[in-house]
Motif scaffolding. Structure first.
Motif, PDB file in Angstrom:
ATOM      1  N   ARG A  87       0.717  -1.066   0.089  1.00 21.36           N
ATOM      2  CA  ARG A  87      -0.035   0.143  -0.041  1.00 21.36           C
ATOM      3  C   ARG A  87       0.830   1.279   0.105  1.00 21.36           C
ATOM      4  NH1 ARG A  87      -5.064  -1.121   4.247  1.00 21.36           N
ATOM      5  NH2 ARG A  87      -6.214  -2.699   2.939  1.00 21.36           N
ATOM      6  N   THR A  88       2.070   1.326   0.739  1.00 24.84           N
ATOM      7  CA  THR A  88       2.680   2.540   0.626  1.00 24.84           C
ATOM      8  C   THR A  88       3.433   2.727  -0.478  1.00 24.84           C
ATOM      9  OG1 THR A  88       3.368   1.950   3.035  1.00 24.84           O
ATOM     10  CG2 THR A  88       4.964   3.422   1.979  1.00 24.84           C
ATOM     11  N   ILE A  89       4.011   1.492  -1.151  1.00 21.29           N
ATOM     12  CA  ILE A  89       4.738   1.872  -2.479  1.00 21.29           C
ATOM     13  C   ILE A  89       3.674   2.145  -3.387  1.00 21.29           C
ATOM     14  CG2 ILE A  89       5.780   0.407  -4.336  1.00 21.29           C
ATOM     15  CD1 ILE A  89       6.953  -1.327  -2.026  1.00 21.29           C
ATOM     16  N   LEU A  90       2.534   1.714  -3.688  1.00 23.63           N
ATOM     17  CA  LEU A  90       1.548   1.932  -4.582  1.00 23.63           C
ATOM     18  C   LEU A  90       1.278   3.626  -4.233  1.00 23.63           C
ATOM     19  CD1 LEU A  90      -0.594   1.325  -6.644  1.00 23.63           C
ATOM     20  CD2 LEU A  90      -2.175   0.527  -4.890  1.00 23.63           C
ATOM     21  N   LYS A  91       1.104   3.962  -3.055  1.00 25.62           N
ATOM     22  CA  LYS A  91       0.811   5.414  -2.788  1.00 25.62           C
ATOM     23  C   LYS A  91       1.832   6.339  -3.534  1.00 25.62           C
ATOM     24  CE  LYS A  91       0.752   8.540   1.035  1.00 25.62           C
ATOM     25  NZ  LYS A  91       1.031   8.907   2.477  1.00 25.62           N
ATOM     26  N   LEU A  93       3.819   5.491  -5.876  1.00 23.17           N
ATOM     27  CA  LEU A  93       3.744   5.392  -7.156  1.00 23.17           C
ATOM     28  C   LEU A  93       2.799   6.266  -8.176  1.00 23.17           C
ATOM     29  CD1 LEU A  93       4.243   1.360  -7.606  1.00 23.17           C
ATOM     30  CD2 LEU A  93       5.961   3.048  -8.393  1.00 23.17           C
ATOM     31  N   ASN A  94       1.729   6.380  -7.375  1.00 24.02           N
ATOM     32  CA  ASN A  94       0.631   7.122  -7.733  1.00 24.02           C
ATOM     33  C   ASN A  94       0.840   8.780  -7.528  1.00 24.02           C
ATOM     34  OD1 ASN A  94      -1.422   5.377  -8.625  1.00 24.02           O
ATOM     35  ND2 ASN A  94      -1.974   4.710  -6.522  1.00 24.02           N
ATOM     36  N   MET A  95       1.930   8.847  -6.764  1.00 22.75           N
ATOM     37  CA  MET A  95       2.364  10.707  -6.463  1.00 22.75           C
ATOM     38  C   MET A  95       3.610  10.764  -7.553  1.00 22.75           C
ATOM     39  SD  MET A  95       2.204  10.564  -2.486  1.00 22.75           S
ATOM     40  CE  MET A  95       3.029  12.099  -2.342  1.00 22.75           C
ATOM     41  N   LYS A  96       3.865   9.830  -8.414  1.00 24.72           N
ATOM     42  CA  LYS A  96       4.782   9.774  -9.523  1.00 24.72           C
ATOM     43  C   LYS A  96       6.280   9.844  -9.074  1.00 24.72           C
ATOM     44  CE  LYS A  96       1.523  11.285 -12.354  1.00 24.72           C
ATOM     45  NZ  LYS A  96       1.005  10.251 -13.169  1.00 24.72           N
ATOM     46  N   TYR A  97       6.305   9.114  -7.921  1.00 24.10           N
ATOM     47  CA  TYR A  97       7.598   8.754  -7.482  1.00 24.10           C
ATOM     48  C   TYR A  97       8.017   7.252  -8.332  1.00 24.10           C
ATOM     49  CZ  TYR A  97       7.933  11.209  -3.072  1.00 24.10           C
ATOM     50  OH  TYR A  97       7.956  12.168  -2.160  1.00 24.10           O
ATOM     51  N   SER A  98       9.578   7.339  -8.609  1.00 25.62           N
ATOM     52  CA  SER A  98      10.162   6.366  -9.429  1.00 25.62           C
ATOM     53  C   SER A  98      10.331   5.112  -8.214  1.00 25.62           C
ATOM     54  CB  SER A  98      11.541   6.655 -10.050  1.00 25.62           C
ATOM     55  OG  SER A  98      12.357   6.775  -9.163  1.00 25.62           O
ATOM     56  N   PRO A  99      10.409   3.881  -8.540  1.00 25.34           N
ATOM     57  CA  PRO A  99      10.812   2.980  -7.665  1.00 25.34           C
ATOM     58  C   PRO A  99      12.105   3.424  -6.985  1.00 25.34           C
ATOM     59  CG  PRO A  99       9.934   1.876  -9.438  1.00 25.34           C
ATOM     60  CD  PRO A  99       9.770   3.144  -9.950  1.00 25.34           C
ATOM     61  N   GLU A 100      13.059   3.834  -7.412  1.00 25.00           N
ATOM     62  CA  GLU A 100      14.495   4.159  -6.909  1.00 25.00           C
ATOM     63  C   GLU A 100      14.091   5.167  -5.824  1.00 25.00           C
ATOM     64  OE1 GLU A 100      19.002   4.866  -8.337  1.00 25.00           O
ATOM     65  OE2 GLU A 100      17.296   5.204  -9.620  1.00 25.00           O
ATOM     66  N   GLN A 101      13.212   6.192  -6.197  1.00 24.67           N
ATOM     67  CA  GLN A 101      12.945   7.289  -5.210  1.00 24.67           C
ATOM     68  C   GLN A 101      12.291   6.807  -3.911  1.00 24.67           C
ATOM     69  OE1 GLN A 101      10.741   9.822  -8.065  1.00 24.67           O
ATOM     70  NE2 GLN A 101      12.407  11.362  -8.058  1.00 24.67           N
ATOM     71  N   ILE A 102      11.400   5.900  -4.212  1.00 21.09           N
ATOM     72  CA  ILE A 102      10.747   5.057  -3.323  1.00 21.09           C
ATOM     73  C   ILE A 102      11.739   4.660  -2.134  1.00 21.09           C
ATOM     74  CG2 ILE A 102       8.909   3.476  -2.308  1.00 21.09           C
ATOM     75  CD1 ILE A 102       7.528   3.993  -5.004  1.00 21.09           C
ATOM     76  N   ASN A 104      14.917   4.878  -1.778  1.00 19.03           N
ATOM     77  CA  ASN A 104      15.897   5.868  -1.098  1.00 19.03           C
ATOM     78  C   ASN A 104      15.216   6.891  -0.097  1.00 19.03           C
ATOM     79  OD1 ASN A 104      18.882   4.909  -2.044  1.00 19.03           O
ATOM     80  ND2 ASN A 104      17.470   4.896  -3.946  1.00 19.03           N
ATOM     81  N   ALA A 105      14.085   7.118  -0.505  1.00 20.30           N
ATOM     82  CA  ALA A 105      13.310   8.373   0.144  1.00 20.30           C
ATOM     83  C   ALA A 105      12.277   8.014   1.410  1.00 20.30           C
ATOM     84  CB  ALA A 105      12.851   9.332  -0.571  1.00 20.30           C
ATOM     85  N   VAL A 106      11.677   7.073   1.138  1.00 22.34           N
ATOM     86  CA  VAL A 106      10.717   6.381   2.117  1.00 22.34           C
ATOM     87  C   VAL A 106      11.137   5.465   2.833  1.00 22.34           C
ATOM     88  CG1 VAL A 106       8.257   5.419   2.118  1.00 22.34           C
ATOM     89  CG2 VAL A 106       9.105   6.997   0.187  1.00 22.34           C
ATOM     90  N   ARG A 107      11.267   5.795   4.179  1.00 23.29           N
ATOM     91  CA  ARG A 107      12.044   4.977   5.196  1.00 23.29           C
ATOM     92  C   ARG A 107      11.430   3.595   5.606  1.00 23.29           C
ATOM     93  NH1 ARG A 107      14.859   9.343   9.549  1.00 23.29           N
ATOM     94  NH2 ARG A 107      16.302  10.259   7.933  1.00 23.29           N
ATOM     95  N   SER A 108      10.016   3.848   5.510  1.00 24.93           N
ATOM     96  CA  SER A 108       9.317   2.565   6.131  1.00 24.93           C
ATOM     97  C   SER A 108       9.221   1.492   5.153  1.00 24.93           C
ATOM     98  CB  SER A 108       7.809   3.173   6.345  1.00 24.93           C
ATOM     99  OG  SER A 108       7.172   3.410   5.140  1.00 24.93           O
ATOM    100  N   VAL A 109       9.740   1.758   3.531  1.00 20.70           N
ATOM    101  CA  VAL A 109       9.966   0.579   2.679  1.00 20.70           C
ATOM    102  C   VAL A 109      11.193   0.028   2.818  1.00 20.70           C
ATOM    103  CG1 VAL A 109       9.846   0.314   0.223  1.00 20.70           C
ATOM    104  CG2 VAL A 109       8.153   1.923   1.364  1.00 20.70           C
ATOM    105  N   LYS A 110      11.115  -1.345   3.355  1.00 20.93           N
ATOM    106  CA  LYS A 110      12.365  -2.241   3.345  1.00 20.93           C
ATOM    107  C   LYS A 110      12.762  -3.078   2.190  1.00 20.93           C
ATOM    108  CE  LYS A 110      12.957  -0.033   7.067  1.00 20.93           C
ATOM    109  NZ  LYS A 110      14.112   1.130   7.437  1.00 20.93           N
TER     110      LYS A 110
END
Length: 329
Positions: A87-91, A93-102, A104-110
């Motif tokens: 759910r966090t990754i999908l959120k 992605l819909n905000m136009k983040y790339s997988p690489e940005q997610i 390196n920038a979203v700490r809760s995604v491991k």
């Protein structure tokens, strides 16, 4: 009675029996296995393609063995595709983040970047790949080809290092090199080709598919043509040559030893590679061998075998082969 996993030899027999057209019940009887065991093995060991794809692959023992190995290796592994992660990754992605940005920038995604791409490709995350920057084209799913690898122990005493010195030096008659010449893309019909190392005599046999069963039939045809003139065959490690059950049966029945060249070393079967190139003068790429008769192929091969060769002292392979074969019959 404890359960015993299927062995590579049993999987080789399953492939061979399926090619013979035997039912699952008959295969189970011959292997002294439960019918459900055979049914599950065929279902699990066959590579699955898309629902609407016509390119569905048949059961192959080598692939099934490695699929089973990978399945056992992953046994008990816990998925990271939790509700929170997806759910966090999908959120984002819909905000136009790339997988690489997610990553390196979203700490809760491991998870790593490749995992996110894989989840998108496999629909674990319901997100349209085309909505990614560059439509996802810059990221390619890589494969190691693990499903078609054969146990190294199978090649332990079958590499060209174990060939007698007379075979290596081309001083003994009856030792062949083998390969396949394929049709244009999308056509299964191909040629099984053989070259006798000492005399450079060439044989090409049309087969309907590039499979282990059809290749074994071609080898048996070669032995029928020259029953006293086939002592060994050196080939590559293609899937048509590595069915352990078929190879073992061939060696036990005809006394013909099978050797394997090293990976990525076509020069170790140089005579066969050279003759396949000469055959392309008659059937240039792309060519559909389904539309050519065995008679036409034989005519081209006869033309090649009746050309004088410098390596043979300007004699022809046909002449040299007849002289050598007459000595052993």
């Amino acid at each position: 009675m404890s359960y015993k996993h299927l062995t590579p030899e049993e999987r080789g027999k399953i492939e061979a029996y399926l090619d013979e057209g035997l039912s699952q019940a008959e295969i189970a009887r011959r292997l002294d296995r439960n019918r459900s065991t055979i049914s599950r093995e065929i279902k699990r060991g066959s590579e699955q393609r898309g629902r609407n794809s016509i390119a569905r692959l048949r059961y192959q023992a080598t692939s099934a063995q490695n699929i089973a190995r990978m399945r056992k290796r992953n046994c008990g592994t816990k998925t990271k595709a939790t509700i929170h992660n997806t759910r966090t990754i999908l959120k984002y992605l819909n905000m136009k983040y790339s997988p690489e940005q997610i990553v390196n920038a979203v700490r809760s995604v491991k998870v790593c970047r490749a995992t996110i791409y894989n989840w998108i490709y496999s629909k674990v995350i319901n997100f349209d790949m085309k909505k990614l920057r560059h439509y996802g084209k810059r990221y390619k799913v890589k494969t190691t080809g693990a499903k078609i690898r054969v146990d190294r122990t199978f090649f332990a005493n079958r590499t060209i290092d174990f060939r007698p010195e007379a075979v290596q030096l081309r001083t003994e008659f009856g030792h062949w090199e083998a390969d396949t010449v394929v049709s244009k893309r999308g056509v299964a019909t191909c040629l099984a080709t053989f070259v006798e190392r000492k005399t450079r005599h060439y044989v090409a046999i049309k087969i309907p598919h590039k499979t282990g069963t059809d290749m074994m039939l071609a080898i048996k045809r070669l032995i029928e043509l020259y029953p006293q003139g086939v002592k060994s065959i050196t080939c590559d490690r293609g899937t048509e040559f590595v069915n352990q059950f078929n190879i073992g049966t061939l060696e036990d029945t005809f006394g013909c030893k099978i050797y394997y060249a090293n990976p990525y070393a076509p020069y170790e079967r140089g005579s066969n590679e050279n003759h396949n190139g000469l055959l392309r003068e008659y059937f240039p790429k792309p060519f559909n061998f389904k539309n050519v008769s065995q008679r036409k192929i034989d005519e081209a091969v006869f033309s090649m075998n009746t050309r004088p060769r410098k390596v043979l002292g300007w004699k022809t392979p046909e002449h040299k082969f007849k002289l050598e074969y007459a000595k052993v019959t």
